[in-house]
Design an enzyme around this catalytic site. Structure first.
Site, PDB file in Angstrom:
ATOM      1  N   HIS A 266      -0.211  12.254   8.714  1.00 21.90           N
ATOM      2  CA  HIS A 266      -0.814  11.212   9.554  1.00 21.90           C
ATOM      3  C   HIS A 266      -2.325  11.249   9.360  1.00 21.90           C
ATOM      4  CE1 HIS A 266       2.637  10.392  12.216  1.00 21.90           C
ATOM      5  NE2 HIS A 266       2.859  11.677  12.261  1.00 21.90           N
TER       6      HIS A 266
ATOM      7  N   CYS B 155       5.999  10.427   8.424  1.00 19.24           N
ATOM      8  CA  CYS B 155       6.553  11.301   9.459  1.00 19.24           C
ATOM      9  C   CYS B 155       7.892  10.812  10.005  1.00 19.24           C
ATOM     10  CB  CYS B 155       5.523  11.534  10.555  1.00 19.24           C
ATOM     11  SG  CYS B 155       5.852  13.032  11.490  1.00 19.24           S
TER      12      CYS B 155
ATOM     13  N   ARG C 214       6.716  23.258  16.962  1.00 22.05           N
ATOM     14  CA  ARG C 214       6.248  22.145  16.139  1.00 22.05           C
ATOM     15  C   ARG C 214       5.325  22.667  15.046  1.00 22.05           C
ATOM     16  NH1 ARG C 214       7.685  17.595  18.490  1.00 22.05           N
ATOM     17  NH2 ARG C 214       6.382  16.347  17.100  1.00 22.05           N
TER      18      ARG C 214
HETATM   19  N1  GLN Z   1       9.675  12.893  15.985  1.00 22.76           N
HETATM   20  C1  GLN Z   1       9.500  13.563  14.732  1.00 22.76           C
HETATM   21  C2  GLN Z   1       9.337  15.065  14.854  1.00 22.76           C
HETATM   22  O1  GLN Z   1       8.863  15.540  15.858  1.00 22.76           O
HETATM   23  C3  GLN Z   1       8.351  12.923  13.974  1.00 22.76           C
HETATM   24  C4  GLN Z   1       7.024  13.070  14.670  1.00 22.76           C
HETATM   25  C5  GLN Z   1       5.937  12.258  14.062  1.00 22.76           C
HETATM   26  O2  GLN Z   1       6.124  11.128  13.560  1.00 22.76           O
HETATM   27  N2  GLN Z   1       4.715  12.766  14.197  1.00 22.76           N
HETATM   28  O3  GLN Z   1       9.666  15.779  13.922  1.00 22.76           O
END
Ligand code: GLN
Length: 273
Positions: free
Chosen positions: A212, A106, A140
């Protein structure tokens, strides 16, 4: 850093893992990936030795067999992005070129591309290992994901096509460049950008992914592929076979891992269609 020997004092094969900026990039218990590698190594009589790297520290390519970078919130990434690209960029690229295995998850995955334009408009410089770039989009991308991935042969160890599952939560949309090869194709979920059908990126024995979970407890085949690649780096390509030949994962653990993967895939299918 001084160079540790690839063989443990007791004569056991050793795999040396470098966990980059472990105090900054570790959400969704990404650190659990290290515990899986250590346990799966121990069940095969292989010592997996993990050491962290702090901002400001450097490493020499070739001294480690596997490099790991976890995920982070945008603000965590802002604290280390510049340090990582300036201090470690050339060493990370040289290490992957000479056969070091790598896993980036990520936020760590994003920072191995050219850059990440984050949700606050900050331009986070990347390392440029993978031919990809990332920009935050509207909303998101959250939920369970399942992908089909190709894990390449390592010496005499055969290639395999496998289902990998995990949980994604990212604002970033990642676009692969012309020379980039995805880790896999999305079966259920969003992956790199929610449109291309691609998830992650792969270069030599380096893998970047949005998944993840942590990723490895529910994806033992991927964990073993990474260990095989690390063994090949430490002890020569024939050593990749050790991971399949020596010792066994306790059957109760293997059954739990199987259930975890099946449950993740079923959730991804139910949630995302
Ligand atoms: N900060 C990054 C995003 O929001 C990665 C997030 C994460 O590692 N879950 O895209």
């Amino acid at each position: 850093m001084s160079e540790p020997s690839p063989i443990s004092a007791g004569g056991r094969p050793r795999v040396r893992v470098l966990h980059l900026y472990d105090r900054y990039l570790n959400i969704y218990a990404d650190r659990g990936n290290m515990q899986v590698l250590t346990a799966r190594g121990a069940w095969r009589g292989i010592d997996v030795e993990v050491r962290g790297l702090e901002p400001g520290e450097h490493f020499t390519p070739g001294e480690h067999d596997l490099i790991y970078v976890g995920g982070g919130q945008d603000r965590d990434q802002q604290m280390i992005a510049e340090r990582m690209s300036e201090d470690l960029g050339p060493a990370i690229k040289a290490a992957v070129e000479e056969g070091t295995a790598l896993l980036a998850v990520c936020g760590g995955y994003q920072l191995l591309g050219s850059h990440y334009l984050d949700t606050t408009g900050v331009h986070q410089p990347g390392v440029g290992l993978f031919d990809l770039s990332t920009e935050a989009g509207d909303g998101r991308l959250i939920g369970n994901v399942a992908i089909e991935a190709e894990l390449p042969a390592i010496g005499a160890r055969a290639a395999s096509t496998t289902t990998i599952a995990g949980f994604e939560n990212h604002a970033g949309r990642t676009s692969l460049g012309a020379s980039a090869r995805p880790l896999g194709s999305v079966l259920h979920g969003n992956g790199n950008d929610g449109r291309s059908g691609f998830e992650g990126c792969r270069l030599h024995h380096a893998i970047g992914t949005y998944l993840h979970g942590p990723l490895l407890p529910r994806n033992p085949e991927l964990a073993d592929w990474l260990l095989a690649a690390a063994l090949a780096h430490a002890h020569g390509t024939d050593a990749a076979l050790l991971i399949d030949q020596v010792g066994t994962v306790p059957p109760a653990v293997a059954a739990l891992e199987r259930r975890a993967l099946d449950t993740s895939v079923a959730r991804a299918r139910a949630e995302r269609g």
